[in-house]
Scaffold this motif. Sequence first.
Motif, PDB file in Angstrom:
ATOM      1  N   THR A 137       0.802  -1.218   0.000  1.00 34.65           N
ATOM      2  CA  THR A 137       0.000   0.000   0.000  1.00 34.65           C
ATOM      3  C   THR A 137       0.834   1.267   0.000  1.00 34.65           C
ATOM      4  O   THR A 137       0.313   2.350  -0.201  1.00 34.65           O
ATOM      5  CB  THR A 137      -0.917   0.044   1.228  1.00 34.65           C
ATOM      6  N   LYS A 138       2.156   1.140   0.254  1.00 33.72           N
ATOM      7  CA  LYS A 138       3.004   2.346   0.282  1.00 33.72           C
ATOM      8  C   LYS A 138       4.108   2.212  -0.751  1.00 33.72           C
ATOM      9  O   LYS A 138       4.591   1.107  -1.014  1.00 33.72           O
ATOM     10  CB  LYS A 138       3.641   2.503   1.674  1.00 33.72           C
ATOM     11  N   TRP A 139       4.516   3.355  -1.274  1.00 31.98           N
ATOM     12  CA  TRP A 139       5.575   3.321  -2.292  1.00 31.98           C
ATOM     13  C   TRP A 139       6.916   2.871  -1.710  1.00 31.98           C
ATOM     14  O   TRP A 139       7.760   2.369  -2.427  1.00 31.98           O
ATOM     15  CB  TRP A 139       5.711   4.670  -2.988  1.00 31.98           C
ATOM     16  N   ASN A 140       7.124   3.093  -0.394  1.00 30.79           N
ATOM     17  CA  ASN A 140       8.416   2.675   0.173  1.00 30.79           C
ATOM     18  C   ASN A 140       8.338   1.280   0.789  1.00 30.79           C
ATOM     19  O   ASN A 140       9.124   0.934   1.655  1.00 30.79           O
ATOM     20  CB  ASN A 140       8.904   3.697   1.207  1.00 30.79           C
ATOM     21  N   ASP A 141       7.402   0.480   0.324  1.00 31.73           N
ATOM     22  CA  ASP A 141       7.311  -0.905   0.761  1.00 31.73           C
ATOM     23  C   ASP A 141       8.619  -1.648   0.426  1.00 31.73           C
ATOM     24  O   ASP A 141       9.205  -1.432  -0.638  1.00 31.73           O
ATOM     25  CB  ASP A 141       6.143  -1.582   0.021  1.00 31.73           C
ATOM     26  N   PRO A 142       9.082  -2.513   1.345  1.00 35.20           N
ATOM     27  CA  PRO A 142      10.355  -3.213   1.118  1.00 35.20           C
ATOM     28  C   PRO A 142      10.434  -3.898  -0.249  1.00 35.20           C
ATOM     29  O   PRO A 142      11.503  -3.911  -0.873  1.00 35.20           O
ATOM     30  CB  PRO A 142      10.375  -4.254   2.243  1.00 35.20           C
ATOM     31  N   ALA A 143       9.319  -4.453  -0.709  1.00 33.66           N
ATOM     32  CA  ALA A 143       9.347  -5.169  -1.986  1.00 33.66           C
ATOM     33  C   ALA A 143       9.721  -4.234  -3.131  1.00 33.66           C
ATOM     34  O   ALA A 143      10.470  -4.621  -4.047  1.00 33.66           O
ATOM     35  CB  ALA A 143       7.998  -5.817  -2.249  1.00 33.66           C
ATOM     36  N   ILE A 144       9.180  -3.019  -3.113  1.00 33.60           N
ATOM     37  CA  ILE A 144       9.500  -2.064  -4.181  1.00 33.60           C
ATOM     38  C   ILE A 144      10.916  -1.532  -3.996  1.00 33.60           C
ATOM     39  O   ILE A 144      11.668  -1.388  -4.962  1.00 33.60           O
ATOM     40  CB  ILE A 144       8.481  -0.896  -4.199  1.00 33.60           C
ATOM     41  N   VAL A 145      11.288  -1.272  -2.736  1.00 34.00           N
ATOM     42  CA  VAL A 145      12.622  -0.745  -2.462  1.00 34.00           C
ATOM     43  C   VAL A 145      13.686  -1.746  -2.907  1.00 34.00           C
ATOM     44  O   VAL A 145      14.720  -1.384  -3.461  1.00 34.00           O
ATOM     45  CB  VAL A 145      12.778  -0.413  -0.958  1.00 34.00           C
ATOM     46  N   LYS A 146      13.399  -3.030  -2.685  1.00 28.12           N
ATOM     47  CA  LYS A 146      14.367  -4.067  -3.047  1.00 28.12           C
ATOM     48  C   LYS A 146      14.658  -4.058  -4.560  1.00 28.12           C
ATOM     49  O   LYS A 146      15.790  -4.266  -4.993  1.00 28.12           O
ATOM     50  CB  LYS A 146      13.802  -5.439  -2.636  1.00 28.12           C
ATOM     51  N   LEU A 147      13.604  -3.803  -5.346  1.00 29.47           N
ATOM     52  CA  LEU A 147      13.788  -3.746  -6.796  1.00 29.47           C
ATOM     53  C   LEU A 147      14.464  -2.446  -7.225  1.00 29.47           C
ATOM     54  O   LEU A 147      15.043  -2.360  -8.299  1.00 29.47           O
ATOM     55  CB  LEU A 147      12.435  -3.878  -7.503  1.00 29.47           C
ATOM     56  N   ASN A 148      14.302  -1.409  -6.392  1.00 26.80           N
ATOM     57  CA  ASN A 148      14.805  -0.082  -6.748  1.00 26.80           C
ATOM     58  C   ASN A 148      15.666   0.493  -5.632  1.00 26.80           C
ATOM     59  O   ASN A 148      15.303   1.490  -5.004  1.00 26.80           O
ATOM     60  CB  ASN A 148      13.631   0.879  -7.001  1.00 26.80           C
ATOM     61  N   PRO A 149      16.820  -0.113  -5.373  1.00 27.49           N
ATOM     62  CA  PRO A 149      17.617   0.333  -4.239  1.00 27.49           C
ATOM     63  C   PRO A 149      18.074   1.780  -4.364  1.00 27.49           C
ATOM     64  O   PRO A 149      18.276   2.463  -3.354  1.00 27.49           O
ATOM     65  CB  PRO A 149      18.806  -0.634  -4.243  1.00 27.49           C
ATOM     66  N   LYS A 150      18.224   2.257  -5.582  1.00 28.62           N
ATOM     67  CA  LYS A 150      18.785   3.606  -5.745  1.00 28.62           C
ATOM     68  C   LYS A 150      17.731   4.710  -5.735  1.00 28.62           C
ATOM     69  O   LYS A 150      18.054   5.872  -5.585  1.00 28.62           O
ATOM     70  CB  LYS A 150      19.570   3.681  -7.056  1.00 28.62           C
ATOM     71  N   LEU A 151      16.473   4.321  -5.915  1.00 28.58           N
ATOM     72  CA  LEU A 151      15.428   5.342  -6.009  1.00 28.58           C
ATOM     73  C   LEU A 151      15.042   5.877  -4.638  1.00 28.58           C
ATOM     74  O   LEU A 151      15.042   5.146  -3.653  1.00 28.58           O
ATOM     75  CB  LEU A 151      14.173   4.762  -6.665  1.00 28.58           C
ATOM     76  N   LYS A 152      14.699   7.197  -4.616  1.00 27.19           N
ATOM     77  CA  LYS A 152      14.164   7.760  -3.372  1.00 27.19           C
ATOM     78  C   LYS A 152      12.647   7.686  -3.459  1.00 27.19           C
ATOM     79  O   LYS A 152      11.999   8.493  -4.120  1.00 27.19           O
ATOM     80  CB  LYS A 152      14.612   9.213  -3.223  1.00 27.19           C
ATOM     81  N   LEU A 153      12.060   6.685  -2.808  1.00 30.44           N
ATOM     82  CA  LEU A 153      10.621   6.483  -2.918  1.00 30.44           C
ATOM     83  C   LEU A 153       9.895   7.093  -1.725  1.00 30.44           C
ATOM     84  O   LEU A 153      10.347   6.950  -0.579  1.00 30.44           O
ATOM     85  CB  LEU A 153      10.314   4.981  -3.008  1.00 30.44           C
ATOM     86  N   PRO A 154       8.798   7.778  -1.960  1.00 19.04           N
ATOM     87  CA  PRO A 154       8.088   8.451  -0.866  1.00 19.04           C
ATOM     88  C   PRO A 154       7.347   7.439   0.024  1.00 19.04           C
ATOM     89  O   PRO A 154       7.044   6.326  -0.411  1.00 19.04           O
ATOM     90  CB  PRO A 154       7.091   9.341  -1.597  1.00 19.04           C
ATOM     91  N   ALA A 155       7.061   7.868   1.247  1.00 23.86           N
ATOM     92  CA  ALA A 155       6.307   7.010   2.170  1.00 23.86           C
ATOM     93  C   ALA A 155       4.809   7.141   1.922  1.00 23.86           C
ATOM     94  O   ALA A 155       3.999   6.824   2.781  1.00 23.86           O
ATOM     95  CB  ALA A 155       6.644   7.377   3.604  1.00 23.86           C
TER      96      ALA A 155
END
Lengths: 344, 323, 290
Positions: A137-155
């Motif tokens: 439900t959040k953009w900074n979910d671990p699953a998304i962060v794992k695919l995009n380690p370099k991106l700054k994703l909002p909470a």
Amino acid sequence: MLTSHKSSIRFAVAAAFAVASTFAMSAQATDITGAGSSFVYPVVSKWSAAYAQKTGNQINYQSIGSGGGIAQIKAGTVDFGASDMPLDEATLDKFGLGQFPDVIGGIVPAFNIDGVAPGKMVLDGTTLADIYLGKITKWNDPAIVKLNPKLKLPAAAITVVHRSDGSGTTFNFSDYLSKISPEWKAKVGEGTAVQWPVGIGGKGNEGVSAYIKQIKNSIGYVEYAYAYQNHIGYAVMKNAAGNVVEPTIANFQAAADTADWKDSKNFNLVMTNAPGAKAWPITATSWVIMYKQPKNVANAKVAFDFFKWAYEHGQDQARSLYYVPLPPSLVQQIETYWKNEYKM
Amino acid sequence: MPVISAEPIARDNEQRSREDARHDRIFRRVLKFCALLVLAALLGAALSTLWGGREVLFGDGLRFLLSDSWNPVDDKYGALAPIFGTLVTSLIALVLAVPVSFGIALFLTEIAPAWMRGPVGAAIELLAGIPSIIYGMWGLFVFVPFMSSIEPALSNTLGNIPLIGKLFQGPPLGLGLLTAGIVLAVMILPFISSVMREVFQTVPTRLKESSYALGSTTWEVLWDIVLPYTRSAVIGGIFLGLGRALGETMAVTFVLGNSYNITSSLLMPGTTISSSIANEFNEAVGMHRSALIALGFLLFVVTFVVLLIARLMLRQLAKREGK
Amino acid sequence: MSANSIYARRRITNVLAMLFSGCATALGLLFLVWILWVTASNGLHSIHLSLFTKITAYADQGGLSNAIVGSLLMDLMAMLMCVPIGVLAGTYLAEYANISKLGASIRFLNDILLSAPSIVLGLFVYVIIVLPMSNLTHGSISFSGFAGSVALALIGLPVIVRTTDEMLQLVPGTLREAALSLGVPQWKLTVQVLMRAASSGILTGVLLALARLAGETAPLLFTAFGNNFMTVHPLDKMASLPAAIYQYTNDPSPALHSIAWAGALLITLFVLALSLLSRLLFSRKKVRYE
């Protein structure tokens, strides 16, 4: 006053008569109408404008969604339907319909996040399924962060956008998710319209793109031309071979190349999650559906001429909108199909 | 059209009056036929939607009304989510539009200087003239972004109040039940306020003057004299507005989010009966189409009942006036 | 509590109520100005000649000419249907069935039709015209401008019935008695005396009906369907201005949005001009009878 009343009555009677006699004189309407898939609308509308200038024949194509295209051709209210979901043999036979592809294109996950440029986010099928299941439900979910380690994703919370109408884009998208995620297959399944666990509905690829553009931190799925033309952020995808691929004509083509049209009956072939190393995972075909014994033969002939013209002369327009034109061997197969299946 | 000649031909009076009577009869029949067409249009609309929706209405019956699942994959349809959305957006619209309309009617009948009443009243009524598609465009392009900018503030303030707080929690999408309700409120405001204004004017001046003479304030005259006198008609006007809100399509489709969900938050997207029909009718076949037409029948029945109440309430005042 | 404080409280309540009512009115006006301003500023920006010369087939390179023509044609056909029927039906209510049960129930049902959801009327026309036509002609005629105009006529009809009814009732009874005593048959009295006396009022109703149906979108979606090319054939699928605006608003492209705004401005001006005109007519009318 008496005369003015009389003349106005006379006018009304004359006008009513004129309208009635127009109806009577020409019982046949003059336009050729197609309806359906919004996935192909950008290219079909370009084709139809060019074709009208060249031949004077007007192909009125209305983007009402693939579900609408199928419904209207079954009801016999249009000359051809267009759908990105193929009909199965039983349905085709029951209604006396035939179908053939007109163009191939790619569906991309599209998003709107401040600071994340188009093509910079990586997604895979599982993550996409979990987002659309409402599990992420959040953009900074671990699953998304794992695919995009370099991106700054909002909470920020993810706003899911889907289609409100029956759609072949939805069919291919949900078919892809069903292939990847067993949970999606069990809970939602695939179809032109499904029961969405979360999200808001936009009408057509147009409506989904418009919502994504307007709503911050949203995600949706659209035909690539819509994302590209409207400068909407799109994600790159991890495909079946495990490679991260871009939505390009070459990669759509790579997926299309894996398709074995020769053995497909009625061109019934869905190419999502294609195996090729460079294949774009949500590549989709759009089909034209017409009666094998058209009730209005003259209109059907023009429609066939239109698609023949499009196969021959519409390729550059298709490419300019990031669709993959059909390969010559497939076009040949389609023309044989016309000859064998359509009685005119 | 029979033409009666004015030439002085000697004609039997009796024959002439017979002819007149015949023409009168024909004329009367034509008129009656046209009037019956109105009846036929309404009955036809009701019956054709009942017929078109029969599979779902009679096949599924209560299950159709009570199920919240709208599932085209399994071809199973439940009307609860669209009914919920229709009722909630209309109720929000009423809650907002009734007091504002009341204020406007008060202003235009009791407070505003005479020169102002005409133009301001006309301007408010212009709101009713704006096509609903324009409300939709304005709603989508202008009002939705505005709402999404103030929704975080709403969630942070109203969202923390116990009990009603739940209504205002959620992501600031801008579109959703609340936004649709507000747009509907603006759309029905002119209807309710013009009815209120009209009926407030029917209150006999001597009643009001007597109250003023006893030292009442303007507000007290309105609240204690005018409102009780016109109560039934005011309620009628409110129901008239409700009828409008229930059936509105285009404006709502743009700002509601088209999602078959029943949520506790007003900031979340939903769907209404009319927007479901507009979105899906062209693609629906079989049960799906039947379900949509059945929804149309429901909407028709509900608005019919609401408008029935409205007219009966309005009639009560007219009766008292001796009309 | 002292008398003074009661008095003060009453006055404060009153002031607050006055304040509230002023604010409510200002709020209503604010929304009107807001919507009109947004429409006008966006629309004026985008009004070009090509809007009237090009068709929607060329999308952002095109215009709205086929939609404008389609709308005008369907509005005209709708008016041709609903004006005569509406005026005659209204006349029946006022002159023949003023106190009868049938008249009362028709008048009542007409009021219901006046507020009936337009989308349901669209469904109705789909069921009674589009489907049968499609079945009869094997699909060569299905959705059509004609079907669209019938749906629009159903929206205009109750407006005309009601105003005609009301306007005829405003005509003083003495006029009727005078004519009848001269031995004028009733149909002649109705057509030549009463309708004439109420003509400007009836015209008001006609204008209001046109204003109402010209802005309608929902009932056209599954009756007229839409067409990207120019057509004036009533049995063709036909484009309309509101439906084109709906389609373009629902698109992400800013170029299409600006065409939609231009269309929105056109239609708003048309509809508001009609309602202002009818208001003008009606206020003159009132003066004559008061």
